[in-house]
Write an enzyme that holds these catalytic residues in place. Structure first.
Site, PDB file in Angstrom:
ATOM      1  N   ARG A 177       0.931  -1.243   0.124  1.00 23.70           N
ATOM      2  CA  ARG A 177      -0.011  -0.166  -0.159  1.00 23.70           C
ATOM      3  C   ARG A 177       0.939   1.252  -0.100  1.00 23.70           C
ATOM      4  O   ARG A 177       0.580   2.163  -0.696  1.00 23.70           O
ATOM      5  CB  ARG A 177      -1.002   0.057   1.209  1.00 23.70           C
ATOM      6  N   ASP A 206      -0.199  -6.283  -3.386  1.00 20.30           N
ATOM      7  CA  ASP A 206      -1.486  -5.754  -3.188  1.00 20.30           C
ATOM      8  C   ASP A 206      -1.987  -5.114  -4.357  1.00 20.30           C
ATOM      9  O   ASP A 206      -1.344  -5.029  -5.295  1.00 20.30           O
ATOM     10  CB  ASP A 206      -1.906  -5.145  -1.895  1.00 20.30           C
ATOM     11  N   HIS A 281      -6.754  -9.057  -4.051  1.00 20.28           N
ATOM     12  CA  HIS A 281      -5.678  -8.086  -3.861  1.00 20.28           C
ATOM     13  C   HIS A 281      -4.603  -8.059  -4.663  1.00 20.28           C
ATOM     14  O   HIS A 281      -3.358  -8.129  -4.465  1.00 20.28           O
ATOM     15  CB  HIS A 281      -5.164  -8.412  -2.338  1.00 20.28           C
ATOM     16  N   GLU A 346     -10.239 -11.697   1.255  1.00 18.52           N
ATOM     17  CA  GLU A 346     -11.357 -10.911   0.695  1.00 18.52           C
ATOM     18  C   GLU A 346     -11.339 -10.780  -0.731  1.00 18.52           C
ATOM     19  O   GLU A 346     -11.318  -9.711  -1.518  1.00 18.52           O
ATOM     20  CB  GLU A 346     -10.887  -9.470   1.140  1.00 18.52           C
ATOM     21  N   TYR A 437      -3.581  -5.529  15.232  1.00 22.33           N
ATOM     22  CA  TYR A 437      -3.573  -4.719  14.193  1.00 22.33           C
ATOM     23  C   TYR A 437      -3.006  -3.312  14.543  1.00 22.33           C
ATOM     24  O   TYR A 437      -3.682  -2.686  15.189  1.00 22.33           O
ATOM     25  CB  TYR A 437      -5.085  -4.779  13.503  1.00 22.33           C
ATOM     26  N   TRP A 487      -0.580  -2.903   8.452  1.00 21.28           N
ATOM     27  CA  TRP A 487      -1.410  -2.579   6.959  1.00 21.28           C
ATOM     28  C   TRP A 487      -1.034  -1.294   6.876  1.00 21.28           C
ATOM     29  O   TRP A 487      -1.284   0.033   7.572  1.00 21.28           O
ATOM     30  CB  TRP A 487      -2.987  -2.919   6.781  1.00 21.28           C
ATOM     31  N   GLU A 489      -2.377   1.448   4.614  1.00 21.83           N
ATOM     32  CA  GLU A 489      -3.012   2.213   3.625  1.00 21.83           C
ATOM     33  C   GLU A 489      -2.893   3.857   4.044  1.00 21.83           C
ATOM     34  O   GLU A 489      -2.661   4.687   3.314  1.00 21.83           O
ATOM     35  CB  GLU A 489      -4.620   2.033   3.845  1.00 21.83           C
TER      36      GLU A 489
END
Ligand code: TNX
Length: 776
Positions: A177, A206, A281, A346, A437, A487, A489
């Site tokens: 990301r 991704d 992804h 996902e 997370y 992650w 993002e």
């Protein structure tokens, strides 16, 4: 004696006295020892060992020498010493590695006496951890990159026997990301080793970027590693570029660089596990080679959020599998790790339902659903991975439609997937969002840099336990350990990445390494302070969020009295506060019990250590109003998922943040909110305000209108104001107060109706979020 001689003599005496003074042995107590993760067993003895410029390291092979150099380099930087590496132990004043084949793989014993330090282990992992323990026994200033003039490198005489509770102790970095430089990965490896963590999982693929050079498919990095630069916009507010727009943001690692990283990590007992996502992804791969998707439509590399993820590899075409086997062959030649992670999360399989190749595959393989087709996909990849002597890891979605026979599951959607996998006899690595997370907030959202969402403070991480109580002993054996996931993002820089990782990784390391019985938050919270000063020397941009003061409001059900409490993550914290515009000084009032609030009040507070405020100060204004503590009844009550603070949630002065999971919001799904507030007696009012939130990504929309009605008897209501707001696309998260003012009047009941958008622009139900109804 002439004057010069006198002076010299005095200097000599002074030097002798001061030398003798430094030799006065420091007396250590348990409190002086703050190793994280806490060793399994430690006994403190009398006496100490002092490093001098003559201290030698006894190491017999290159690997041991490399491990010793971790400390030798530090002494060099802080003291200018060049400590010697020798192969034979001298009489005294040395650190020696001793081999004991009987010890477990990563275990070590560590014995300090006044003339030597012995680190005993089966091999390099244990020696490394012994050195890391030694490093943390030394003063924090050993981490200094600059010369320390008054370095006194004394450690207590101790006996430590130590080994990990779990064998898998990981951190995942999402380098897809946002791209992070190789140098940062190496630094991260060092920091993992410092905390006795042993896996760096690299999320290399991704939608928004393909980050690993694959020689057979050069376009993966020529095209897939670059996206149109929209870094100035919110992740979910970026348009998706077309196939012919050229990307400029991104980057990738060459195979050479990755091999070098692997070799480096090996010296730090860190295994690098590559993750090559499939079947979803992977927009970046499809942008490079559109034929890998069901319909071969050219797409651009997305610059930001993609949801749902429908551009996925075709599970029908043979060339998809050829491609993936080729890619994995190159990947396995770079990474010697036992595990290959194939993602698997996902995937929205709507294309598979329509694709002739996929339909044909389902028919020929006798598959009844697209879930089973995904299961076929992963199982087929597993056969290939196993044939190379490796084990497949996948996110817990790989359980759906039937798990591949030898697969290890990484459980991220809570621990349920892991429990189920263990039941079925599979190994599991626990990474539940709730505790692991590290893209979640770690402090009150308004005080923190933008994060993905969620709330995972340091104290929460510290309660993590990869083994779930309901597991049988046989199932528990399948739990290999746990991992934190970063992650990226919302994480664009190394400094921000460090902020999200530290100090939470320290808490995680202790949950994975130390015996469960020794877990003690209060003790940890003392030790973490020493680690903070190490981080300061190391230049790590760690979060000080655990120092933040937060507040809560209680309403007495009977008297409706409102009281405000101040809290901090650390127990028995020294919190001090002032009210109004008084400055926060050491004279501030020490907080001992909740404060009664009966008017709008501004509170300043901070955590104090040694009479000094630490961390970011807390400031809030509790907006008191006429509905505070008053009963609210709803036509239809709020959703079970978002109950706010329950009964008085909308009348307790507590306002929500932009983080919709912060526990302050009450929410309605696909419905209007209709609330009646009983003010208890006729009350003069002239304004009603409704606090709301918009975050269109997860479907939260401002109300489309607000109408206020009043009544004196609770039966007949008259409308006194309405405000309408048209739907508008909004890529950011926003808080908004809807306010209706009217002529002052005396009423007892106020009815507030907020209409919801109800249906999302692309179908599905819209959320309506409310945190407070203020009446004045
Ligand atoms: C879910 S966790 C994802 C990631 C996102 C993350 C955001 C997982 C296997 N998939 O793609 O980055 O949520 O927290």
């Amino acid at each position: 004696m002439n004057v010069l001689k006198k002076v010299l003599l005095l200097v000599l005496i002074a030097v002798t006295v001061s030398c003798q003074k430094t030799k006065v042995t420091k007396v250590f107590t348990e409190k002086d020892i703050s190793i994280i993760p806490k060793p399994a067993a430690l006994q403190l003895q009398e006496g100490s060992f002092e490093f001098t410029e003559n201290t030698q390291f006894v190491a017999t092979d290159a690997a041991q020498k490399e491990i010793a150099s971790i400390l030798i380099d530090k002494f060099n930087e802080t003291s200018g010493w060049s400590l010697e590496l020798v192969e034979q132990a001298p009489a005294k004043d040395f650190v020696q590695f001793v081999v004991d084949e009987k010890l477990a793989d990563e275990a070590y014993t560590f014995v300090v006496t006044s003339d030597k330090v012995l680190i005993t282990a089966k091999g390099n992992a244990g020696f490394l951890y012994g050195i890391e323990t030694l490093r943390q026994l030394l003063p924090a200033s050993i981490e200094s990159a600059k010369r320390i003039s008054s370095g006194e490198w004394v450690i207590p005489n101790v006996t430590i026997t130590d080994q990990p509770r779990y064998k898998y102790r990981g951190l995942m970095l999402d380098v897809a990301r946002h791209f992070f430089k190789m140098d940062y990965l190496k630094k991260t490896v060092d920091r993992l080793a410092m905390l006795k963590m042993n896996v760096l999982h690299l999320h290399l693929v991704d939608d928004q970027g393909w980050r690993i050079e694959i020689k057979k498919y050069p376009k993966l990095t020529e095209v897939g590693a670059w996206r149109v630069d929209q870094e100035d916009k919110h992740w979910d507010g970026r348009y998706t570029p077309t196939a012919d727009e050229k990307g400029t943001y991104g980057g990738f690692y060459t195979q050479e660089e990755l091999k070098e990283l692997v070799a480096y990590a090996t010296t730090k007992n860190v295994e690098i596990i590559p993750e090559i996502e499939m079947p979803a992804h992977v927009s970046s791969a499809i942008a490079a080679y559109p034929e890998l998707s069901c319909f071969g439509t050219p797409i651009g590399v997305p610059s930001g959020g993609v949801w749902p993820i429908t551009d996925i590899y075709c599970a029908g075409k043979e060339n998809t599998f050829e491609f993936l086997e080729d890619v994995l062959t190159e990947v396995m030649a770079i990474f010697p790790s036992k595990y290959i992670h194939v993602g698997g999360d996902e995937a929205t399989k709507t294309n598979w339902e329509k694709c002739p190749h996929c339909k044909k595959r389902m028919q020929s393989e006798g598959l009844k659903s697209v879930d089973q087709l995904q299961s076929y996909f992963i199982k087929r990849m597993e056969v290939f991975i196993n044939s190379k002597g490796k084990i497949l890891i996948g996110w817990d979605e790989i359980l759906e439609g039937g798990i591949a026979p030898e697969a290890t599951v990484m459980s991220w959607r809570g621990v349920a997937g892991g429990v189920e996998a263990a039941k079925q006899g599979h190994d599991v690595i626990m990474t539940p969002g709730s505790h692991c997370y590290f893209d979640h907030y770690q402090g009150p959202q308004n005080e923190e840099p933008l994060a993905w969402g969620g709330y995972t403070p340091l104290s929460m991480v510290y309660t993590f336990d990869p083994t779930v109580d309901t597991m049988t002993p046989a199932e528990a054996k399948h739990v290999l350990g746990g991992q934190a996931n970063v992650w990226s993002e919302q994480i664009k820089t190394e400094a921000h990445s460090e902020y999200m990782i530290f100090p939470r990784l320290a808490a995680l390391s202790e949950t994975l390494w130390s015996p469960k019985e020794s877990r003690n938050w209060e003790d940890f919270s003392n030790r973490i302070v020493t680690l903070f000063s190490r981080f300061d020397y190391m230049g790590i941009n760690y979060a000080k969020s655990a120092y933040l003061v937060t507040h809560d409001v209680q309403i007495d059900m009977k008297t409706q009295e409102v009281s405000l409490s101040l809290k901090n993550e650390f127990p028995n914290a020294d919190i001090r506060y002032t009210l109004g515009d008084k400055k926060l000084t050491e004279q501030a009032t020490k907080y001992t019990q909740p404060l009664k609030i009966d008017k709008t009040t501004t509170v300043h507070a901070s955590l104090f250590k040694n009479d000094q405020p630490v961390g970011v100060p807390f400031n809030t204004t509790i907006e008191f109003h006429k509905a505070v503590g008053k009963k609210v009844t709803f036509k239809e009550t709020y959703d079970d998922q978002y109950k706010g603070e329950g009964e008085f949630g909308l009348t307790n002065t507590l306002r929500g943040t932009k983080n919709f999971t912060d526990g302050h919001w009450q929410a309605w799904l696909g419905k209007d909110m209709e609330a009646v507030i009983d003010l208890g007696a006729a009350t003069a009012i002239q304004e009603v305000t409704l606090g709301t939130l918009e975050n269109q990504g997860p479907g939260i929309y401002f109300p489309t209108s607000l109408t206020v009605f009043v009544s004196t008897d609770g039966k007949t209501y008259k409308e006194i104001g309405v405000e309408k707001r048209d739907f508008a696309k909004n890529p950011s998260f926003d808080l908004k107060d809807f306010k209706i003012s009217f002529e002052k009047q005396s009423v007892r009941y106020v009815k507030v109706v907020a209409t919801s958008l109800k249906t999302l622009p692309n179908g599905g139900k819209a959320w309506l979020f409310v945190d407070e109804i203020l009446i004045n």
